[in-house]
Design an enzyme around this catalytic site. Structure first.
Site, short mmCIF file in Angstrom:
data_model
loop_
_atom_site.label_atom_id
_atom_site.label_comp_id
_atom_site.label_asym_id
_atom_site.label_seq_id
_atom_site.Cartn_x
_atom_site.Cartn_y
_atom_site.Cartn_z
N GLU A 29 0.81 -1.21 0.00
CA GLU A 29 0.00 0.00 0.00
C GLU A 29 0.85 1.27 0.00
OE1 GLU A 29 -3.55 2.05 2.69
OE2 GLU A 29 -3.06 -0.07 2.93
N GLU A 50 8.58 -8.37 -4.10
CA GLU A 50 8.31 -9.80 -4.03
C GLU A 50 6.84 -10.09 -4.26
OE1 GLU A 50 9.79 -11.44 -0.43
OE2 GLU A 50 11.88 -10.86 -0.81
N PRO A 234 -7.42 39.74 20.23
CA PRO A 234 -6.59 39.94 21.43
C PRO A 234 -5.19 39.34 21.37
CG PRO A 234 -8.22 38.23 21.81
CD PRO A 234 -8.51 38.78 20.45
N ASP A 257 0.72 48.92 15.99
CA ASP A 257 1.32 49.36 17.24
C ASP A 257 1.84 48.17 18.03
OD1 ASP A 257 -2.03 50.07 18.23
OD2 ASP A 257 -0.91 48.23 18.62
N LYS A 279 4.15 52.80 20.87
CA LYS A 279 5.11 53.29 21.85
C LYS A 279 6.18 52.24 22.09
CE LYS A 279 5.36 55.21 26.52
NZ LYS A 279 4.59 55.57 27.73
N GLY A 310 -5.00 45.93 17.81
CA GLY A 310 -5.35 44.82 18.68
C GLY A 310 -6.81 44.92 19.11
N GLY A 311 -7.43 43.76 19.34
CA GLY A 311 -8.83 43.75 19.79
C GLY A 311 -9.78 44.26 18.73
N ASP A 312 -10.68 45.16 19.11
CA ASP A 312 -11.65 45.75 18.20
C ASP A 312 -11.34 47.24 18.06
OD1 ASP A 312 -14.66 45.34 16.99
OD2 ASP A 312 -14.39 47.34 17.86
N ILE A 315 -13.46 49.72 20.25
CA ILE A 315 -13.52 49.57 21.71
C ILE A 315 -12.15 49.95 22.27
CG2 ILE A 315 -13.87 47.99 23.65
CD1 ILE A 315 -15.78 46.41 21.95
N ALA A 341 -10.62 42.44 23.60
CA ALA A 341 -9.84 41.77 24.65
C ALA A 341 -10.73 41.22 25.76
CB ALA A 341 -8.81 42.73 25.21
N MET A 393 -6.20 48.55 29.89
CA MET A 393 -5.05 49.46 30.06
C MET A 393 -4.98 50.01 31.48
SD MET A 393 -5.48 51.36 26.37
CE MET A 393 -7.27 51.47 26.53
#
Length: 465
Positions: A29, A50, A234, A257, A279, A310-312, A315, A341, A393
């Protein structure tokens, strides 16, 4: 010569094997699987084994494979191998495969001992084919079952008409190149074609309708820039939305960022320009008005600009400010939401944000201090015991936050959790109370990015086994 682990790579099988002699040692196989691949590439297969599997025997009976002997002996193999382009050692006996590999190596003929990378000079990737489109999947021979599983997944989502689409684009390539010699312009036209109905028509074989779409793009092409403000979630790359990934693969310029882990940026197209606007240590973040100017500058130059956050973006992501500046500048844009997040980090930490026994609401706040170091927050609302409070934050102001909540009515033993680098492989969760969480975070040297979750839901935390 066998390759070391560091050198091991996959052999790029293509039409170069058409009518080339390939020796296949083995008749079971394992040999069937390699035989199918080689026949698909037009190779002239010679089998030494064989016993022959019924499928291989059928190939022999049809005359598409030559059966040249039963005995896997060194003297016979030494006569056969030199005239071959490749050798596959595909018996069920690793010792026999290694003998074949040694002989081929001595005779300077590339050899693959199936499922045994050490004596092999090449390995064969799992392949997905759609006409002229081929996708090869290699684990350097170390995990063939994983390669096959990945192949199954790709087979499931790759449209059957992809080969027809590739053929159509190849046949119209010169037409587009003649109209638009600049490679960037051509790339943009083809990307717009793939994103629209043209690709759908080409996949189904309707070249006439596909041509109408392509001609409209060629006649009405204008290099207008636009901006995509996209939430990357996130941190875990698998939490990217499909639309976010699409934007990352089509952007010309990406402004990002320091909240984004490097693994996320690896999903961005390789030739995109990356501009860091966050930063860094001993360096202030780029002011928001300068970020807005940078976005607009690139869009007005006709580029597709990805503002990756990052995240939304809506928000605590300052996406609203950026959208307002784009509207004032008359620049086209779209916003792609991301998993924020709060939901991502809480889920990965095993903490429900709401629970019918203790939290009928959830409040998101930011823990940023004002320029004078004070916190201007809706303390009375935050101290409601029937809800969960999620603080973004807030690590740098954690002691002030905890004291403020106690001053406005929450007890010192009120549950708190801090999720550091949430959803990432390095995630840490620190659980405590209003009275002791600041000390725990300090002792454990928790750093941003981190999320603070306050409320009785922390007591309902579950950790998967």
């Amino acid at each position: 010569m066998a390759l070391s682990d560091a050198e091991q790579g996959w052999f790029p099988i293509s039409l170069r094997l058409k009518n080339e002699r390939v020796l296949l040692v083995g008749g079971g196989e394992v040999a069937v699987n390699k035989g199918r691949l080689l026949l698909d590439h037009g190779a002239k297969i010679e089998v030494v084994a064989e016993h022959l599997n019924a499928i291989i025997q059928g190939w022999v009976d049809l005359g598409v494979v030559d059966y040249i002997g039963q005995s896997v002996k060194e003297d016979i193999l030494k006569e056969i191998i030199p005239g071959c382009r490749l050798v596959y050692a595909a018996t069920d006996d690793r010792a026999v495969n290694r003998v074949v590999a040694r002989l081929a190596d001595e005779l300077r003929v590339p050899v693959c001992a199936v499922d045994d990378p050490a004596p092999s000079s090449f390995i064969t990737p799992a392949q997905v084919r759609r006409g002229s489109v081929r996708i090869a999947i290699s684990t350097a021979g170390g995990a063939p079952v994983l390669a096959r599983r990945l192949r199954e997944e790709i087979e499931g989502w790759l449209p059957e008409g992809t080969g027809s689409l590739a053929s159509y684009m190849r046949s119209r390539r010169m037409k587009v190149s003649t109209r638009y010699p600049d490679v960037q312009n051509r790339k943009r036209i083809w990307e717009d074609f793939l994103d629209g109905r043209g690709a759908e028509y080409a996949r189904s074989g309707d070249a006439e309708k596909a041509d109408q779409i392509l001609d409209n793009l060629l006649d009405g092409y204008a290099k207008n820039g636009e901006v995509w403000i996209v939430g990357a979630g996130p941190g875990d790359p698998d939490l990217l939305t499909l639309k976010a990934l699409h934007c990352m693969q089509n952007a010309d310029v990406v402004l990002y960022d320091n909240l984004l882990p490097k693994v996320l940026l690896e999903r961005v197209r390789r030739d995109a320009e990356l501009i860091f606007v966050g930063k860094q240590k001993d360096r202030h973040a780029m002011p928001q008005d300068l970020i807005n100017e940078e976005i607009i500058k690139h869009a007005r130059a006709g580029q597709r600009v990805l503002r990756l956050k990052g995240g939304d973006p809506f928000i605590f992501g300052r996406g609203g400010e950026e959208v307002e500046s784009l509207m004032q500048a008359g620049v086209a844009f779209k916003v792609v939401p991301g998993i924020t997040a709060a939901s991502g980090c809480a889920a990965y930490a095993g903490i429900p944000l709401t629970h019918r026994d203790c939290a009928q609401a959830c409040l998101f706040v930011t823990g940023h201090a004002r320029a004078d170091g004070q916190l201007d927050l809706p303390w009375s609302d935050m101290a409601d015991r029937r809800q969960t409070v999620v603080i973004y934050m807030g690590i740098s102001t954690l002691p002030l936050l905890m004291e403020g909540l106690k001053e406005h009515g929450l007890p010192s033993d009120w549950p708190v959790a801090v999720v550091e680098r949430g959803t990432q492989t390095t995630q840490r969760v620190v659980v405590g109370t209003l009275g002791d969480i600041a000390q725990k975070v300090r002792e454990l040297d928790v750093k941003s990015p981190a999320l603070i979750i306050v409320g009785k839901v922390v007591g309902h935390r579950v950790v998967s086994l």
